[in-house]
Design an enzyme around this catalytic site. Structure first.
Site, PDB file in Angstrom:
ATOM      1  N   HIS A 101      45.172  37.884  28.156  1.00  0.00           N
ATOM      2  CA  HIS A 101      46.266  36.965  28.485  1.00  0.00           C
ATOM      3  C   HIS A 101      46.062  35.628  27.772  1.00  0.00           C
ATOM      4  O   HIS A 101      44.969  35.084  27.750  1.00  0.00           O
ATOM      5  CB  HIS A 101      46.426  36.772  29.994  1.00  0.00           C
TER       6      HIS A 101
HETATM    7  P1  AMP Z   1      41.385  33.580  33.250  1.00  0.00           P
HETATM    8  O1  AMP Z   1      41.110  35.038  33.534  1.00  0.00           O
HETATM    9  O2  AMP Z   1      40.289  32.657  33.609  1.00  0.00           O
HETATM   10  O3  AMP Z   1      41.847  33.369  31.823  1.00  0.00           O
HETATM   11  O4  AMP Z   1      42.613  33.118  34.120  1.00  0.00           O
HETATM   12  C1  AMP Z   1      43.418  33.950  34.898  1.00  0.00           C
HETATM   13  C2  AMP Z   1      44.656  33.173  35.303  1.00  0.00           C
HETATM   14  O5  AMP Z   1      45.487  34.024  36.080  1.00  0.00           O
HETATM   15  C3  AMP Z   1      44.365  31.929  36.148  1.00  0.00           C
HETATM   16  O6  AMP Z   1      44.955  30.809  35.491  1.00  0.00           O
HETATM   17  C4  AMP Z   1      45.042  32.243  37.499  1.00  0.00           C
HETATM   18  O7  AMP Z   1      45.618  31.100  38.072  1.00  0.00           O
HETATM   19  C5  AMP Z   1      46.082  33.279  37.132  1.00  0.00           C
HETATM   20  N1  AMP Z   1      46.434  34.257  38.153  1.00  0.00           N
HETATM   21  C6  AMP Z   1      45.628  34.831  39.070  1.00  0.00           C
HETATM   22  N2  AMP Z   1      46.309  35.781  39.756  1.00  0.00           N
HETATM   23  C7  AMP Z   1      47.580  35.808  39.277  1.00  0.00           C
HETATM   24  C8  AMP Z   1      48.743  36.561  39.551  1.00  0.00           C
HETATM   25  N3  AMP Z   1      48.747  37.504  40.484  1.00  0.00           N
HETATM   26  N4  AMP Z   1      49.868  36.316  38.840  1.00  0.00           N
HETATM   27  C9  AMP Z   1      49.883  35.344  37.894  1.00  0.00           C
HETATM   28  N5  AMP Z   1      48.809  34.604  37.579  1.00  0.00           N
HETATM   29  C10 AMP Z   1      47.669  34.822  38.246  1.00  0.00           C
END
Ligand code: AMP
Ligand code: ZN
Length: 187
Positions: A101
């Site tokens: 992502h």
């Molecule tokens: P990272 O894996 O550290 O790059 O970040 C994961 C991102 O996903 C974080 O910014 C969270 O706030 C976000 N996040 C966690 N769960 C969800 C969800 N169910 N839907 C959308 N975003 C999410």
């Protein structure tokens, strides 16, 4: 078809992108969603539809896909009538959630969800890998490597330097007050 769908919270992005009402933009190969815990006024995630677990699996065959992710990042900024210069676009070097992502985040960092030094460091130190740097690395035939644990800890412990001036905050509440001042002055 094999899938990297896992158990628990690390798989929650996979469920979020399955529901069409969560998709701000959808192309043949990728989607844009709201980050559920936005760390700034604008915070979006761009994900491929293909089952690519994380940045560590990227190779040269993914270059066209990376370009598509970046295009959608620009599209969402435009759709929200914002300016590209006001955003950071890149990956967390130490991701926690499954499925590759790309973060698209406004530089204000004014948000109730920004609560910890780790949150700040993950976007404002070398723990944030700019899209352009990741792309150049993959294009050169390299793979993105995990940072070692000591380096990650050092980065999490970095001084809380403002991203808009030379101010160094004593703690997160101090930094948040300061960031809010910057944001208020711009309105
Ligand atoms: P990272 O894996 O550290 O790059 O970040 C994961 C991102 O996903 C974080 O910014 C969270 O706030 C976000 N996040 C966690 N769960 C969800 C969800 N169910 N839907 C959308 N975003 C999410
Ligand atoms: Zn400042």
């Amino acid at each position: 078809m094999t899938s990297s769908v896992g158990k628990g919270w690390t798989a929650s992005l996979l469920y979020t992108i399955k529901d069409p009402k969560n998709l701000i933009i959808s192309s043949e190969d990728a989607v844009v969603i709201h980050d559920k815990y936005p760390k700034a006024k604008h915070h979006y995630l761009v994900l491929p539809k293909a089952d690519i677990p994380d940045i560590f699996h990227l190779n040269q065959s993914h270059l066209p896909l990376l370009e598509e992710l970046f295009l959608l990042a620009q599209n969402v900024i435009e759709a929200k009538r914002c300016q590209l210069d006001d955003f950071k676009i890149g990956f967390h070097a130490q991701p926690s959630m499954q499925r590759l992502h790309l973060h698209v985040i406004s530089k204000d960092f004014v948000s109730d969800c920004l609560k910890t030094k780790k949150h700040w460091a993950s976007f404002n130190t070398k723990l944030f890998l700019y899209y352009q740097d990741a792309y150049a690395l993959i294009k050169a035939g390299d793979r993105i490597q995990r940072l070692n644990r000591e380096i990650v800890q050092q980065l999490y412990d970095s001084p809380l330097e403002c991203n808009q001036c030379k101010f160094v905050a004593k703690n997160i509440p101090d930094l948040k007050r300061h960031l809010l001042d910057h944001w208020t002055q711009k309105q």
